[in-house]
Structures are given as structure tokens and as C-alpha cells.
Design a protein around this motif. Structure first.
Motif, mmCIF file in Angstrom:
data_model
loop_
_atom_site.group_PDB
_atom_site.id
_atom_site.type_symbol
_atom_site.label_atom_id
_atom_site.label_comp_id
_atom_site.label_asym_id
_atom_site.label_seq_id
_atom_site.Cartn_x
_atom_site.Cartn_y
_atom_site.Cartn_z
ATOM 1 N N GLU A 176 0.866 -1.119 -0.074
ATOM 2 C CA GLU A 176 0.003 -0.097 0.041
ATOM 3 C C GLU A 176 0.896 1.161 0.022
ATOM 4 O O GLU A 176 0.510 2.220 -0.591
ATOM 5 N N VAL A 177 1.911 1.129 0.670
ATOM 6 C CA VAL A 177 2.912 2.295 0.814
ATOM 7 C C VAL A 177 3.487 2.626 -0.628
ATOM 8 O O VAL A 177 3.578 3.544 -0.951
ATOM 9 N N ILE A 178 3.859 1.395 -1.315
ATOM 10 C CA ILE A 178 4.513 1.349 -2.433
ATOM 11 C C ILE A 178 3.627 2.105 -3.657
ATOM 12 O O ILE A 178 3.864 3.210 -4.388
ATOM 13 N N ASP A 179 2.235 2.097 -3.522
ATOM 14 C CA ASP A 179 1.290 2.655 -4.364
ATOM 15 C C ASP A 179 1.019 3.915 -3.986
ATOM 16 O O ASP A 179 0.877 4.891 -5.011
ATOM 17 N N ARG A 180 1.202 4.364 -2.848
ATOM 18 C CA ARG A 180 1.058 5.650 -2.129
ATOM 19 C C ARG A 180 2.162 6.625 -2.824
ATOM 20 O O ARG A 180 1.991 7.769 -3.110
ATOM 21 N N GLN A 181 3.207 6.172 -2.520
ATOM 22 C CA GLN A 181 4.501 7.029 -2.724
ATOM 23 C C GLN A 181 5.255 6.980 -4.256
ATOM 24 O O GLN A 181 5.704 7.779 -4.481
ATOM 25 N N HIS A 182 4.687 6.101 -5.093
ATOM 26 C CA HIS A 182 5.148 5.809 -6.409
ATOM 27 C C HIS A 182 4.856 7.153 -7.093
ATOM 28 O O HIS A 182 3.772 7.817 -7.237
ATOM 29 N N VAL A 183 5.590 7.730 -7.839
ATOM 30 C CA VAL A 183 5.883 8.905 -8.792
ATOM 31 C C VAL A 183 4.647 8.580 -9.912
ATOM 32 O O VAL A 183 3.926 9.547 -10.341
ATOM 33 N N SER A 186 -0.287 3.918 -10.529
ATOM 34 C CA SER A 186 -0.130 2.275 -11.082
ATOM 35 C C SER A 186 -1.235 1.651 -10.525
ATOM 36 O O SER A 186 -1.306 1.303 -9.226
ATOM 37 N N PRO A 187 -2.337 1.034 -11.058
ATOM 38 C CA PRO A 187 -3.596 0.351 -10.466
ATOM 39 C C PRO A 187 -3.023 -1.164 -10.170
ATOM 40 O O PRO A 187 -3.844 -1.660 -9.241
ATOM 41 N N ILE A 188 -2.096 -1.574 -10.906
ATOM 42 C CA ILE A 188 -1.581 -2.769 -10.526
ATOM 43 C C ILE A 188 -1.133 -3.035 -8.834
ATOM 44 O O ILE A 188 -1.720 -4.049 -8.294
ATOM 45 N N TYR A 189 -0.722 -2.020 -8.360
ATOM 46 C CA TYR A 189 -0.185 -1.952 -6.920
ATOM 47 C C TYR A 189 -1.447 -1.947 -6.060
ATOM 48 O O TYR A 189 -1.436 -2.722 -4.921
ATOM 49 N N ARG A 190 -2.544 -1.292 -6.411
ATOM 50 C CA ARG A 190 -3.596 -1.416 -5.679
ATOM 51 C C ARG A 190 -4.506 -2.729 -5.748
ATOM 52 O O ARG A 190 -4.899 -3.232 -4.955
ATOM 53 N N TYR A 191 -4.367 -3.277 -6.823
ATOM 54 C CA TYR A 191 -4.916 -4.588 -7.073
ATOM 55 C C TYR A 191 -4.121 -5.665 -6.487
ATOM 56 O O TYR A 191 -4.753 -6.530 -5.767
ATOM 57 N N VAL A 192 -2.869 -5.680 -6.438
ATOM 58 C CA VAL A 192 -2.087 -6.541 -5.744
ATOM 59 C C VAL A 192 -2.482 -6.475 -4.278
ATOM 60 O O VAL A 192 -2.694 -7.603 -3.362
ATOM 61 N N ASN A 193 -2.412 -5.389 -3.864
ATOM 62 C CA ASN A 193 -2.463 -5.156 -2.475
ATOM 63 C C ASN A 193 -3.920 -5.667 -1.950
ATOM 64 O O ASN A 193 -4.042 -6.364 -0.893
ATOM 65 N N THR A 194 -4.989 -5.301 -2.590
ATOM 66 C CA THR A 194 -6.276 -5.867 -2.254
ATOM 67 C C THR A 194 -6.339 -7.324 -2.264
ATOM 68 O O THR A 194 -7.159 -7.938 -1.577
ATOM 69 N N TRP A 195 -5.826 -7.969 -3.320
ATOM 70 C CA TRP A 195 -5.977 -9.215 -3.468
ATOM 71 C C TRP A 195 -5.014 -9.982 -2.247
ATOM 72 O O TRP A 195 -5.565 -11.142 -1.756
ATOM 73 N N LEU A 196 -3.977 -9.675 -2.027
ATOM 74 C CA LEU A 196 -3.185 -10.103 -0.915
ATOM 75 C C LEU A 196 -3.901 -10.099 0.447
ATOM 76 O O LEU A 196 -3.891 -11.173 1.272
ATOM 77 N N ARG A 197 -4.577 -9.085 0.503
ATOM 78 C CA ARG A 197 -5.271 -8.757 1.936
ATOM 79 C C ARG A 197 -6.411 -9.794 1.914
ATOM 80 O O ARG A 197 -6.588 -10.205 3.232
#
Length: 346
Positions: A176-183, A186-197
Motif C-alpha cells: 500500500e505504501v508502494i502505491d501511495r508513494q510511487h511517482v 499504477s492500478p496494479i499495486y492497488r490490485y495486488v494489495n487488495t488481493w493479498l489482503r
């Protein structure tokens, strides 16, 4: 560390000062080494003389590169803490940690001096071999050896998870931090975060984790003896992180010994560690192949952010970071699809 003219004298002075009981040290050969993408490395031939006898040995120096040159920033103090402790325990096969310039005043940067490992990396040694299933079992045994180190025997200064039940959640939070701080957005990181959780497996008791378990970090000599190197990511966490990271890295760089015989690998690993098949199986390895990438992905994305702002200037860092992101994104999506299919089929 890259100054071949100055380093022999500096290294000799440092060794003579830090270990005076061995006599006077002289550096008779010094050369920077290729290898370690995140650290500066060098190899030196040193002689020790106490006035009556002379001993010659080869050591490796491992230190921090100049600011802005590293793809990933890690802590030499923490690495030395783990490496020295494991050397003293004698529980693992690894090059002995010998000395540490904790301030950089002697060697120009914080720097670990360790024994040199003869031989080659497991990565190159495996090229052209056809006994991969057998090698998978040997790799499982080496990994089990790491995870069987008693946490109680590790230094008290080595951070323990404040809540062992949240070790996996902390890795997911990092996505989640990766998604928030990346320049980039990227919807991929939000999807990965949601699926993992949504698919989080049960936690396991924390163990020592190497953190960068991969073929290039295993040295093998002519007698077949293997030694684990590069402890910069070592920490106490979920042991499945190491299997997942190995699977991810080796899927890109080859040769993937886990994939050569997943059932045999996991059976031998569970036999030695006593872990339950409900916790360590091919599904959980697939899950940890994604979640364990968070720490390295975080550092890689920091490098990309640094490239965007000008804080990172290394062309190597740029090449590695962009390649790691594009390759990783495809792997994460493919793994999630495969894990979902496996669940539907079960």
C-alpha cells in the motif's frame, strides 16, 4: 573502496589496528570486484607477520557505494550485526565475518571485511546441469538450515516483530505504501494489495529470514561445499518469504530449482523444519512469491522516484529499476490468476 592506489595502505593500517595480536598486516594485492548490485565489493590479498611467521590470506570487502549510485539502500550496521552473530554461532555455512569499519574513517565507507569464498556462484555452477531435481533437494536443505537458527540465539539488537500475528499484514501494508508513494499512478499495486489482503494465509512463528535467498548468493567450491553470502536483507520474519523470493527471482533470472521439483523441495524442507503442510505448500509459496517482493519492490520504486527527482544518477540503477518493475508486474498478475485457478479447482 574503488581507489586501487590508496586502498592497500588504508586496509593494511585498519587491519593492523583492529587486530594487533596478529602482528603487522600488509595488503599485497587489491582489486574491486564485480557482483553485488547494491554494494561496493573488493578482494584483497593480505599478509600478517608477527616477526617470526607470515600468514597470507584473501579477504573480501563489502561497503556502501557513493551516494546516488546504489539501486537499493540497506544498512551496513544491521548486516554486520547478523553476519557476525551467525559467524560466532557456527550454525550456518557462510564466509566468516572478520572485521567492521563502523564509521568509514579507515576504509572510506562503512565496510565489512570477511573471508573470501573460493569457487563460483550457484547461478553459474548450475548452467548446463541436468540433475536439477537433486539440486532442488540440496537447496531445500540449505534453506531449512537458515530457518532452524534459534531466534533466541540471535542478537537482542536484531528487531523482532512486535506482533508475530501481523508479519504478513506488515508486508501487505508495504504494498500500500508502494502505491501511495510511487511517482506513477499504477492500478496494479492497488490490485495486488487488495488481493493479498483478501487471501492472506495463516501466519507462522517468525524465524531468521535471509531476505535475498537466490542462486547468485550461494557460493559453491570445487568440493561441492556451499556458503550463503550477502546478509543485507536478513531479518526475523515469516520463513516463507525466502521461498517466495527465491521463486520470484529465479523465475526471471533462472535456474529455478524450486520449480524443478516443487513437491520434492517442500517435502524435504518440511521434513527438516517440522513445518505443517497446511502452512508450507505450493499455494502459500505462490502467495509469498508476490508478498515477499514488497521489500525489494519498495526500494526499487524509491530508486525510480529518485531518478525522477534527480536524487539517483546511476544509469545502472535506471536500467535495473525499470526492468524490475515491468517484469515484476507481469509476474504478479500471472501468479494471482494461477492461484485463483488452483483454488477453483480444489
Amino acid at each position: 573502496m574503488d581507489d586501487r592506489a590508496a586502498m592497500p595502505e588504508r586496509l593494511a593500517a585498519f587491519l593492523s589496528a583492529v587486530d594487533p595480536d596478529r602482528g603487522r598486516a600488509s595488503c599485497v594485492h587489491y582489486e574491486p570486484m564485480a557482483g553485488g548490485y547494491s554494494r561496493s565489493m573488493a578482494r584483497a590479498t593480505v599478509t600478517w607477520s608477527d616477526g617470526t611467521t607470515t600468514v597470507t590470506e584473501t579477504v573480501v570487502l563489502r561497503g556502501d557505494p557513493p551516494p546516488g549510485q546504489a539501486l537499493i539502500e540497506t544498512d551496513r550496521d544491521a548486516e554486520w550485526l547478523v553476519h557476525q552473530a551467525l559467524t560466532q554461532l557456527g550454525a550456518l555455512d557462510l564466509p566468516a565475518a572478520r572485521y567492521y569499519d563502523a564509521t568509514g574513517e579507515h576504509l572510506g565507507t562503512k565496510c565489512i571485511v570477511m573471508d573470501f569464498c573460493e569457487g563460483e556462484s550457484l547461478q553459474t555452477w548450475l548452467e548446463g546441469r541436468d540433475d536439477l531435481a537433486e539440486q532442488a533437494i540440496l537447496l531445500a536443505e540449505q534453506l531449512a538450515q537458515i530457518h532452524q537458527v534459534r531466534v533466541a540465539d540471535l542478537p537482542a539488537e536484531l528487531e523482532r516483530p512486535p506482533d508475530p500475528e501481523r508479519v504478513i499484514d506488515d508486508l501487505i501494508d508495504l504494498w500500500e505504501v508502494i502505491d501511495r508513494q510511487h511517482v506513477n499512478n499504477s492500478p496494479i499495486y492497488r490490485y495486488v494489495n487488495t488481493w493479498l489482503r483478501a487471501n492472506r494465509p495463516a501466519p507462522m512463528p517468525p524465524t531468521l529470514v535471509h531476505g535475498d535467498f537466490q542462486n547468485p548468493n550461494i557460493m559453491i567450491d570445487g568440493a561441492g561445499e556451499r556458503r550463503m553470502i550477502d546478509w543485507e536483507f536478513a531479518h526475523i520474519g515469516d520463513p516463507r518469504e525466502d521461498i517466495g523470493w527465491y521463486n520470484l527471482y529465479s523465475s526471471v533470472a533462472g535456474t529455478n530449482l524450486y520449480q524443478a521439483d516443487p513437491a520434492g523441495f517442500l517435502a524435504r524442507y518440511r521434513e527438516l523444519t517440522g513445518f505443517d503442510p497446511a502452512d508450507v505448500n505450493e499455494w502459500t509459496v505462490g502467495y509469498f512469491t508476490i508478498v515477499a517482493a514488497a521489500k525489494v519492490a519498495y526500494e526499487v520504486l524509491n530508486a525510480i522516484n529518485g531518478l525522477a527527482t534527480g536524487a539517483v544518477r546511476s544509469t545502472m540503477a535506471a536500467h535495473q529499476a525499470v526492468g524490475a518493475i515491468t517484469t515484476g508486474n507481469g509476474i504478479y498478475l500471472d501468479l494471482i490468476a494461477g492461484l485463483e485457478q488452483a483454488e477453483e479447482a480444489s
